[in-house]
Design a protein around this motif. Structure first.
Motif, mmCIF file in Angstrom:
data_model
loop_
_atom_site.group_PDB
_atom_site.id
_atom_site.type_symbol
_atom_site.label_atom_id
_atom_site.label_comp_id
_atom_site.label_asym_id
_atom_site.label_seq_id
_atom_site.Cartn_x
_atom_site.Cartn_y
_atom_site.Cartn_z
ATOM 1 N N LEU A 133 0.830 -1.212 0.000
ATOM 2 C CA LEU A 133 0.000 0.000 0.000
ATOM 3 C C LEU A 133 0.861 1.257 0.000
ATOM 4 N N LEU A 134 2.018 1.181 0.684
ATOM 5 C CA LEU A 134 2.902 2.352 0.752
ATOM 6 C C LEU A 134 3.809 2.444 -0.481
ATOM 7 N N GLY A 135 3.831 1.382 -1.277
ATOM 8 C CA GLY A 135 4.686 1.376 -2.461
ATOM 9 C C GLY A 135 6.169 1.298 -2.139
ATOM 10 N N ILE A 136 6.501 0.622 -1.032
ATOM 11 C CA ILE A 136 7.924 0.442 -0.693
ATOM 12 C C ILE A 136 8.272 -1.046 -0.789
ATOM 13 N N PRO A 137 9.550 -1.362 -1.048
ATOM 14 C CA PRO A 137 9.929 -2.780 -1.116
ATOM 15 C C PRO A 137 9.859 -3.444 0.260
ATOM 16 N N HIS A 138 9.697 -4.764 0.265
ATOM 17 C CA HIS A 138 9.708 -5.487 1.535
ATOM 18 C C HIS A 138 10.534 -6.760 1.404
ATOM 19 N N VAL A 139 11.076 -7.194 2.511
ATOM 20 C CA VAL A 139 11.705 -8.510 2.594
ATOM 21 C C VAL A 139 11.138 -9.158 3.852
ATOM 22 N N SER A 140 10.560 -10.340 3.708
ATOM 23 C CA SER A 140 9.935 -10.972 4.871
ATOM 24 C C SER A 140 10.807 -12.081 5.426
ATOM 25 N N SER A 141 10.534 -12.436 6.671
ATOM 26 C CA SER A 141 11.196 -13.556 7.338
ATOM 27 C C SER A 141 12.718 -13.378 7.375
ATOM 28 N N VAL A 142 13.129 -12.278 7.991
ATOM 29 C CA VAL A 142 14.531 -11.867 7.953
ATOM 30 C C VAL A 142 15.283 -12.368 9.191
ATOM 31 N N THR A 143 16.447 -12.992 8.983
ATOM 32 C CA THR A 143 17.245 -13.484 10.107
ATOM 33 C C THR A 143 18.506 -12.651 10.327
ATOM 34 N N LYS A 144 18.759 -11.692 9.424
ATOM 35 C CA LYS A 144 19.902 -10.789 9.609
ATOM 36 C C LYS A 144 19.594 -9.523 8.830
ATOM 37 N N LEU A 145 19.931 -8.374 9.390
ATOM 38 C CA LEU A 145 19.630 -7.112 8.721
ATOM 39 C C LEU A 145 20.768 -6.135 8.958
ATOM 40 N N GLU A 146 21.380 -5.669 7.864
ATOM 41 C CA GLU A 146 22.474 -4.701 7.970
ATOM 42 C C GLU A 146 22.147 -3.490 7.105
ATOM 43 N N LEU A 147 22.382 -2.296 7.660
ATOM 44 C CA LEU A 147 22.104 -1.079 6.917
ATOM 45 C C LEU A 147 23.415 -0.401 6.567
ATOM 46 N N SER A 148 23.476 0.141 5.340
ATOM 47 C CA SER A 148 24.627 0.996 5.033
ATOM 48 C C SER A 148 24.184 1.999 3.983
ATOM 49 N N GLY A 149 24.450 3.281 4.257
ATOM 50 C CA GLY A 149 23.995 4.327 3.367
ATOM 51 C C GLY A 149 22.481 4.281 3.253
ATOM 52 N N GLY A 150 21.982 4.351 2.058
ATOM 53 C CA GLY A 150 20.536 4.357 1.864
ATOM 54 C C GLY A 150 19.971 2.989 1.545
ATOM 55 N N ALA A 152 19.739 -1.529 2.496
ATOM 56 C CA ALA A 152 19.800 -2.569 3.522
ATOM 57 C C ALA A 152 20.109 -3.910 2.871
ATOM 58 N N THR A 153 20.857 -4.742 3.594
ATOM 59 C CA THR A 153 21.082 -6.113 3.151
ATOM 60 C C THR A 153 20.438 -7.030 4.181
ATOM 61 N N ALA A 154 19.544 -7.883 3.690
ATOM 62 C CA ALA A 154 18.800 -8.757 4.604
ATOM 63 C C ALA A 154 19.028 -10.209 4.231
ATOM 64 N N HIS A 155 19.078 -11.072 5.244
ATOM 65 C CA HIS A 155 19.079 -12.516 5.024
ATOM 66 C C HIS A 155 17.658 -12.998 5.229
ATOM 67 N N ARG A 156 17.083 -13.600 4.180
ATOM 68 C CA ARG A 156 15.703 -14.056 4.275
ATOM 69 C C ARG A 156 15.673 -15.583 4.393
ATOM 70 N N ASP A 157 14.922 -16.079 5.376
ATOM 71 C CA ASP A 157 14.766 -17.523 5.550
ATOM 72 C C ASP A 157 13.693 -18.010 4.584
ATOM 73 N N ALA A 158 14.098 -18.830 3.617
ATOM 74 C CA ALA A 158 13.145 -19.360 2.648
ATOM 75 C C ALA A 158 13.118 -20.872 2.796
ATOM 76 N N GLU A 159 12.274 -21.359 3.680
ATOM 77 C CA GLU A 159 12.163 -22.792 3.943
ATOM 78 C C GLU A 159 13.525 -23.417 4.214
ATOM 79 N N GLY A 160 14.330 -22.722 5.010
ATOM 80 C CA GLY A 160 15.617 -23.273 5.415
ATOM 81 C C GLY A 160 16.781 -22.783 4.585
ATOM 82 N N ASP A 161 16.547 -22.443 3.308
ATOM 83 C CA ASP A 161 17.600 -21.802 2.513
ATOM 84 C C ASP A 161 17.677 -20.329 2.921
ATOM 85 N N VAL A 162 18.827 -19.712 2.631
ATOM 86 C CA VAL A 162 18.983 -18.299 2.978
ATOM 87 C C VAL A 162 19.167 -17.482 1.707
ATOM 88 N N GLU A 163 18.283 -16.515 1.480
ATOM 89 C CA GLU A 163 18.421 -15.598 0.349
ATOM 90 C C GLU A 163 18.995 -14.292 0.878
#
Lengths: 256, 322
Positions: A133-150, A152-163
């Motif tokens: 609704l806000l028109g922003i990107p999302h990443v769900s089911s995150v197990t790690k989140l790092e921000l730098s500059g503008g 973010a790098t996220a690790h997403r749990d996808a049925e046990g694999d990590v994206e």
């Protein structure tokens, strides 16, 4: 970093469910911050402590949800907003996400965090709908989140694999177990929380009316699952029990 | 008026997922005879699976085959679905309640301004209405829901709705052009930890360990048993919190809810929040040293004993049999 954290108050996961007059009884129930939201709150506090900024915790719910927001403030969030309105009694996920979008649309933010799902309804819709609704990107089911500059790098749990996903800000992330170790509120934190800004809003404060939160789905009925009966505890020496169990699984239960 | 159901099918490890056939069956259960059921295949190199969907009443399969769709990204998948919806405007979109479905469905619902019923375990038609059963509190209670207006978005829990086996009915395949949009998010890497392993939610047999496994190494006998049975390994929160295994394995109200044919609980006491996540399994076996452990109250078969003694014996017995 201006961070909004979506918070829901839920039953403690050790609670049994009792039905009364066709609804779930809340008598004597212990309420907690939805466990997945605790990870989101913790992450927001850590990001603010590192990069500066402000953490606002927001809940759409009944008056009792104020308690969950106070817990979040005691953990270290800066401000709380409770959106409570009689017209939301039958609200579904589409309505709640619309309310949150109206709230977020009134202010600025860099980051929105929430839980992967709530342990009561478990539908896992509101956060992702909000991002859309806000028109922003999302990443769900995150197990790690790092921000730098503008971004973010996220690790997403996808049925046990990590994206490993990189996305620009503002963006929305939902927290999965393992993201961090949520802190317990300290005594000092609890005292401080009492003085932190706490706003309570009604739909009209967000420019919405009852017509804007008409649910698209409704509940027909509610029931408890059939009680499982305890079965056979096997007897004899361990080796013969193992043999018997395998035979029972094949010939009686027919699952092997 | 005839309605159009669109089933979003998925592949995994070079195969069409079982849950996608179950989702197509769910659409069939919801549909009336003159309704139309179409399916969508998104991905890279997925065209080959279109034929398998020519069952469960699927009349047309829309294929969007593009390298940009190889790894799941909500932006890319939603953009591809929008292209498909130009060909086939949906009255209802059905997805599996999988890692992709859980993420994509609410985005589709918001984009279509649709209501969504998630994690559906049963479907019945009552006159003009379709009533969906879904768990609350991970299965401590169940609710029946219905839509007040369209369009509908539904996610279907694996292992609950019986798939209709492919019958080789004719089925039209439509290839949809997909000019890959410029995307905000980039998947930098995928670390395949589960390659070749069975997903917990879809597993027919689960061997699960609790605090009683005592260490990460303690899972080895459970893995050996799961391997012989062709099942997956799960865990209780106790085992995950103690660091014996990855949170991805956790079964319970926090973690995953599973409904396999056979659930073998090893060294799991049976906390309420764990029982919520596995009590709907068809057959439950409990192995625990403590005869008073609550897990025995929900188990069909129990062995009071040390899992390190019992589990290898079971593995041996099954190996002889299978």
């Amino acid at each position: 970093m201006d961070i909004i954290v979506l918070v829901k108050q839920t039953f403690d996961t050790e609670e049994k469910i009792v039905l009364q007059d066709g609804a779930v009884s809340e008598d004597g129930v212990k309420f907690v911050v939805n466990p997945y939201d605790e990870y989101a709150i913790e992450q927001a506090i850590q990001i603010r402590d590192e990069l500066g900024g402000k953490v606002t915790v927001v809940s759409v719910g009944p008056e009792r949800a104020a308690e969950a927001l106070r817990t979040a403030l005691a953990m270290g969030a800066d401000e709380a907003v409770l959106i409570s309105d009689d017209s939301l009694a039958a609200a579904d996920e589409s309505a709640i996400s619309r309310v949150l979008a109206a709230y977020a649309g009134q202010r600025s933010y860099d980051l929105i965090l929430g839980g992967n799902f709530s342990v009561d309804n478990g539908a896992g819709q509101v956060a992702v709908r909000l991002a859309q609704l806000l028109g922003i990107p999302h990443v769900s089911s995150v197990t790690k989140l790092e921000l730098s500059g503008g971004s973010a790098t996220a690790h997403r749990d996808a049925e046990g694999d990590v994206e490993i996903v990189e996305t620009p800000l503002p963006a929305l992330f939902t927290a999965q177990q393992g993201l961090n170790e949520p802190r317990y509120p300290s005594l000092q934190g609890i005292m401080k929380a009492k003085k932190k800004p706490f706003a309570q809003l009604a739909l009209s404060d967000l420019g919405l009316s009852g017509a804007d939160v008409q649910p698209a789905v409704s509940r027909v009925s509610l029931s408890l699952p059939p009680q499982r009966l305890s079965g056979k505890v096997l007897k004899g020496d361990i080796a013969s029990q193992a043999t018997e169990l395998v035979q029972l699984l094949r010939s009686e239960a027919k699952v092997i | 008026m005839s309605q159009t159901f669109v089933v979003v099918a998925e592949t995994r490890g070079g195969k069409l997922r079982q849950v996608s056939l179950e989702t197509a069956a769910a659409a069939s259960l919801s549909a009336q005879p003159d309704d139309r059921i179409a399916a969508v295949l998104l991905g890279s190199g997925v065209s080959a699976f279109a034929g398998e969907l020519a069952a469960a009443g699927v009349s047309t399969v829309y294929v969007v085959d593009h390298p940009a769709l190889e790894a799941y990204r909500p932006d890319a998948y939603l953009a591809a679905l929008r292209k498909v919806f130009e060909h086939v405007p949906p009255d209802a979109v059905y997805l599996g309640h999988t890692a992709i479905g859980r993420d994509l469905a609410p985005a589709v619902a918001a984009a279509l301004d649709a209501g969504q019923i998630s994690d559906v375990t049963a479907i019945e038609r009552k006159g003009d209405r379709v009533v969906f059963t879904r768990p609350l509190y991970a299965g401590k209670a169940f609710e029946k829901k219905t839509f007040e207006r369209g369009p509908w978005v539904v996610t279907v829990r694996p292992n609950n709705i019986k798939a209709i086996e492919a019958d080789g009915s004719p089925c039209e395949t439509v290839t949809v052009d997909y000019p890959a949009p410029s995307l905000r998010s980039v998947v930098k890497d995928v670390v395949k930890k589960m390659s070749g392993k069975i997903d917990l939610a879809e597993a027919k047999i689960i061997v699960s360990g609790g605090r009683g496994v005592k260490s990460a190494d303690g899972f080895k006998p459970l893995e050996a048993l799961a391997a012989v049975l062709g099942g997956a390994v799960g865990a209780s929160r106790g085992a995950c919190d103690a660091g014996y295994c990855d949170y991805a394995l956790q079964i319970g109200q926090t973690g995953k809810v599973v409904t396999p044919e056979l659930y073998i609980a090893c060294g799991i006491s049976g906390a309420i929040q764990h029982l919520a996540g596995m009590s709907s399994s068809r057959v439950i076996v409990a192995i625990n040293k403590d005869p008073e452990a609550p897990i025995f109250k929900v188990a069909d078969y129990g062995i009071v004993g040390d899992l390190f003694e019992v589990v290898p014996l079971l593995t041996e017995e099954f190996r002889k049999l299978l």
